[in-house]
Write an enzyme that holds these catalytic residues in place. Structure first.
Site, PDB file in Angstrom:
ATOM      1  N   GLU A   1      -3.704   7.333  -5.029  1.00 13.46           N
ATOM      2  CA  GLU A   1      -3.778   6.681  -6.342  1.00 13.46           C
ATOM      3  C   GLU A   1      -4.941   7.285  -7.102  1.00 13.46           C
ATOM      4  O   GLU A   1      -6.038   7.331  -6.553  1.00 13.46           O
ATOM      5  CB  GLU A   1      -3.988   5.173  -6.172  1.00 13.46           C
ATOM      6  CG  GLU A   1      -2.754   4.499  -5.625  1.00 13.46           C
ATOM      7  CD  GLU A   1      -2.915   2.996  -5.416  1.00 13.46           C
ATOM      8  OE1 GLU A   1      -3.950   2.435  -5.820  1.00 13.46           O
ATOM      9  OE2 GLU A   1      -2.002   2.405  -4.837  1.00 13.46           O
TER      10      GLU A   1
ATOM     11  N   HIS B   1      -1.114  -0.050  -9.889  1.00 12.36           N
ATOM     12  CA  HIS B   1      -1.713  -0.994  -8.941  1.00 12.36           C
ATOM     13  C   HIS B   1      -2.252  -2.234  -9.665  1.00 12.36           C
ATOM     14  O   HIS B   1      -3.461  -2.495  -9.677  1.00 12.36           O
ATOM     15  CB  HIS B   1      -2.825  -0.313  -8.118  1.00 12.36           C
ATOM     16  CG  HIS B   1      -3.086  -0.989  -6.811  1.00 12.36           C
ATOM     17  ND1 HIS B   1      -3.501  -0.327  -5.680  1.00 12.36           N
ATOM     18  CD2 HIS B   1      -2.996  -2.296  -6.450  1.00 12.36           C
ATOM     19  CE1 HIS B   1      -3.656  -1.191  -4.687  1.00 12.36           C
ATOM     20  NE2 HIS B   1      -3.359  -2.390  -5.121  1.00 12.36           N
TER      21      HIS B   1
ATOM     22  N   ARG C   1       0.859  -1.186   0.000  1.00 19.37           N
ATOM     23  CA  ARG C   1       0.000   0.000   0.000  1.00 19.37           C
ATOM     24  C   ARG C   1       0.893   1.232   0.000  1.00 19.37           C
ATOM     25  O   ARG C   1       1.884   1.299   0.728  1.00 19.37           O
ATOM     26  CB  ARG C   1      -0.911   0.030   1.234  1.00 19.37           C
ATOM     27  CG  ARG C   1      -2.118  -0.897   1.174  1.00 19.37           C
ATOM     28  CD  ARG C   1      -3.146  -0.492   0.116  1.00 19.37           C
ATOM     29  NE  ARG C   1      -4.309  -1.370   0.050  1.00 19.37           N
ATOM     30  CZ  ARG C   1      -4.370  -2.468  -0.718  1.00 19.37           C
ATOM     31  NH1 ARG C   1      -3.359  -2.817  -1.490  1.00 19.37           N
ATOM     32  NH2 ARG C   1      -5.477  -3.195  -0.717  1.00 19.37           N
TER      33      ARG C   1
HETATM   34  C1  GLV Z   1      -4.764  -5.244  -3.845  1.00 21.34           C
HETATM   35  O1  GLV Z   1      -4.078  -4.293  -3.591  1.00 21.34           O
HETATM   36  C2  GLV Z   1      -5.373  -6.063  -2.852  1.00 21.34           C
HETATM   37  O2  GLV Z   1      -5.338  -5.714  -1.664  1.00 21.34           O
HETATM   38  O3  GLV Z   1      -5.922  -7.107  -3.232  1.00 21.34           O
END
Ligand code: GLV
Ligand code: GLV
Length: 308
Positions: A254, A273, A225
């Site tokens: 983001e 991401h 994160r």
């Molecule tokens: C992606 O970032 C997730 O937490 O699955």
């Protein structure tokens, strides 16, 4: 028939199992519902299938009297106030395991791309600047035999460690915020990869002080994160050469705003991401989220329930 709100169309066939059994509304837009739109849908819903881009806080939960289950389409659930949900008897589920290997693969892709300057070299070739084989062109760092520091040894951290063994890397790990162990890892590692959930305790964990301990040749990889890393401190460390490079699948916020100082930092690689973005992982995540919703509506324990 229960009412289900799904905040985005999802890969794979599993959503039809919700549509067949319940009154299911799927948000059919490319961008997520706004907080207000989500709250308005939640107010009518017995179940929510949410994404990591949906903020589900105590205020939204208070406006959702019928809500019994929230299935987050992610392994991380920092977007949901789980405490407030459990206080209201709302079960919260996530999608662990399905994306472990996909995310570990992407971690290695970022690590290697950064070490071997893949994006730079590919752009150079494509732009027609490749004139000859250069003895000192695009020199990078060895991945084999290097030391990899893994911060967070959960499912994904362990999957990264297994890959590192194949590259003959020395692996250092730290399980928790064991300060002494973390400092040792930061000082010794050639690559540092973060695999922690975002919590009050991990927010900003990699800031000025942690970055100052890293080798100037080190490369930081983050597929966890964004907010675990202090982005201003990271931008400074890259600009001043205190850190050799960073490869990020996650940022805070983001997307990263176009004027963010990180964009002008040298040796920065950012992807949007995509850690779990493989066909099989995303389809499996849909199945798991659907299983969570159906169990929650049936009043049975969720197969993939997050700890309250
Ligand atoms: C992606 O970032 C997730 O937490 O699955
Ligand atoms: C490089 O292509 C080599 O043959 O060493």
């Amino acid at each position: 028939m229960a009412r289900i709100f799904v905040t985005r169309a999802l890969p794979g066939p599993a959503l039809s199992r919700l549509e067949d059994a319940h009154e299911t509304t799927v948000w059919q837009h490319q961008l997520p519902p706004s907080y207000e739109q989500l709250r308005a849908h939640a107010a009518q819903a017995d179940a929510l299938l949410t994404l990591l881009t949906d903020r589900v806080d105590a205020q939204l939960l208070a406006a959702a009297p019928r809500l019994r289950v929230i299935a987050n389409y992610a392994v991380g659930y920092d977007n949901i106030d789980v405490g407030a949900a459990s206080a209201r008897g709302i079960a919260v589920g996530n999608t662990p395991d399905a994306l472990t290997d996909a995310t570990a693969d992407l971690t290695f892709a970022l690590l290697m791309a950064s070490a071997r300057r893949i994006t730079e070299a590919a752009a150079f070739a494509r732009e027609g600047r490749w004139q000859t084989w250069e003895p000192a062109g695009f020199l990078g760092a060895d991945v084999h035999g290097a030391t990899l520091g893994i911060i967070g040894l959960g499912r994904i951290g362990q999957a990264v460690a297994r890959r590192a063994a194949g590259f003959g890397m020395e692996v250092l790990t730290t399980e928790t915020r064991d300060q002494h162990n973390l400092e040792h890892l930061l000082r010794r590692s050639d690559f540092i990869s973060i695999h922690l959930p975002l919590t009050a305790g991990t927010r900003g964990l990699i800031g000025t002080q942690a970055l100052s301990l890293m080798k100037p040749t080190a490369i930081l990889v983050n597929t966890a994160r964004g907010a675990i890393v202090d982005r201003d401190a990271l931008a400074r460390a890259l600009h001043t050469g205190q850190l050799a490079g960073a490869a990020l699948d996650v940022t805070d916020p983001e997307p990263l705003p176009p004027d963010d100082p990180l964009w002008s930092a040298p040796n920065l690689l950012v992807v949007p991401h995509i850690g779990s973005a493989t066909w099989s992982a995303r389809e499996r995540m849909t199945e798991m989220a659907v299983d969570n919703i159906l169990a929650g509506l049936a009043g049975t324990p969720l197969p993939y329930q997050v700890p309250a």
